[in-house]
Enzyme design. Structure first.
Site, PDB file in Angstrom:
ATOM      1  N   ALA A   1       0.787  -1.185  -0.183  1.00 36.94           N
ATOM      2  CA  ALA A   1      -0.110  -0.162  -0.078  1.00 36.94           C
ATOM      3  C   ALA A   1       0.827   1.410  -0.161  1.00 36.94           C
ATOM      4  O   ALA A   1       1.970   1.195   0.568  1.00 36.94           O
ATOM      5  CB  ALA A   1      -0.838  -0.008   1.125  1.00 36.94           C
ATOM      6  N   ASP A   2       0.373   2.354  -0.639  1.00 35.76           N
ATOM      7  CA  ASP A   2       1.077   3.493  -0.376  1.00 35.76           C
ATOM      8  C   ASP A   2      -0.118   4.710  -0.133  1.00 35.76           C
ATOM      9  O   ASP A   2      -1.209   4.729  -0.871  1.00 35.76           O
ATOM     10  CB  ASP A   2       1.732   3.750  -1.695  1.00 35.76           C
ATOM     11  CG  ASP A   2       2.607   5.272  -1.443  1.00 35.76           C
ATOM     12  OD1 ASP A   2       3.656   5.008  -0.811  1.00 35.76           O
ATOM     13  OD2 ASP A   2       2.237   6.279  -2.010  1.00 35.76           O
ATOM     14  N   THR A   3       0.232   5.533   0.775  1.00 36.60           N
ATOM     15  CA  THR A   3      -0.646   6.675   0.955  1.00 36.60           C
ATOM     16  C   THR A   3      -0.020   8.027   0.604  1.00 36.60           C
ATOM     17  O   THR A   3       1.119   8.340   0.681  1.00 36.60           O
ATOM     18  CB  THR A   3      -0.954   6.717   2.410  1.00 36.60           C
ATOM     19  OG1 THR A   3      -1.637   5.496   2.739  1.00 36.60           O
ATOM     20  CG2 THR A   3      -1.984   7.905   2.854  1.00 36.60           C
TER      21      THR A   3
END
EC number: 3.6.1.9
Length: 207
Positions: A78-80
């Site tokens: 995941a990347d935010t």
């Protein structure tokens, strides 16, 4: 964990791990990806989050392929990204960065994008992008100085951690709260379940 496929989290984030644990999922291994997370010139927030989540998943998959105990595992990355308009805010490491982020966020809306990328045991890639709108109260210099002094912003997208002190800055959230923390639980669990991962296997021992 017998009786279910192996599961690898491509992250060293305590927040993402805690959210998975909240859903009753305990990864068999953590494989944080060491990649350059700098946005490319002119890159839009959505594109940046999607690109980095995919890159993290690909890096973790290479590690998993070399491990006999983990080969064939589900891999989740995941990347935010936090953005004001098209401007991507940094994952603040310096005091000046954090202060600048907070001044930019003060009294206005911003968006938090988290891209999740799941690699299935057959090495198919599945991606989703989730967007949450957040509004901060107007921050005065005392707010900013005290928050920067707390240090909880360090390494956080946009220079704040909503699950910490910065939660007191939030006037309104439209969308997923866990997305702001770093892993949208509903969408993540739906994606895992849709690809055949036994999402309820850990619920009996969750308490």
């Amino acid at each position: 964990m017998l009786g279910r496929p192996k599961f690898v989290l491509a992250s060293g984030s305590p927040r993402r791990l805690a959210l998975l644990n909240q859903a009753g999922i305990e990864p068999d291994a953590l494989r944080p990806a060491d990649i350059d997370e700098t946005p490319t010139r002119g890159e839009l927030p959505r594109s940046c989050a999607n690109r980095l989540a995919r890159a993290k998943a690909e890096a973790a998959l290479k590690s998993v392929q070399l491990d006999d105990d983990l080969r064939g595992a589900f891999v989740l990355a995941a990347d935010t990204v936090v953005a004001v308009g098209r401007r991507i805010l940094p994952k603040a490491e310096l005091v000046d960065e954090a202060s600048q982020c907070l001044r930019l966020l003060s009294g206005r809306n911003h968006r938090v994008y988290t891209a999740i990328c799941l690699v299935t045991p057959k090495e198919s890639f599945r991606q989703r992008l989730i967007e949450t709108k957040v509004r901060f109260k107007r921050l005065n210099e005392d707010d900013i100085e005290a928050y920067v002094g707390s240090g909880e912003w360090r390494g956080k997208a946009g220079g704040y951690a909503v699950q910490g002190i910065a939660g007191t800055f939030v006037v309104k959230i439209v969308g997923s709260y866990t997305n702001i923390v770093g892993l949208p639980l509903y969408e993540t669990i739906s994606l895992l379940g849709g690809e055949g991962f036994p999402i309820r296997a850990g619920w009996l021992n969750a308490s």
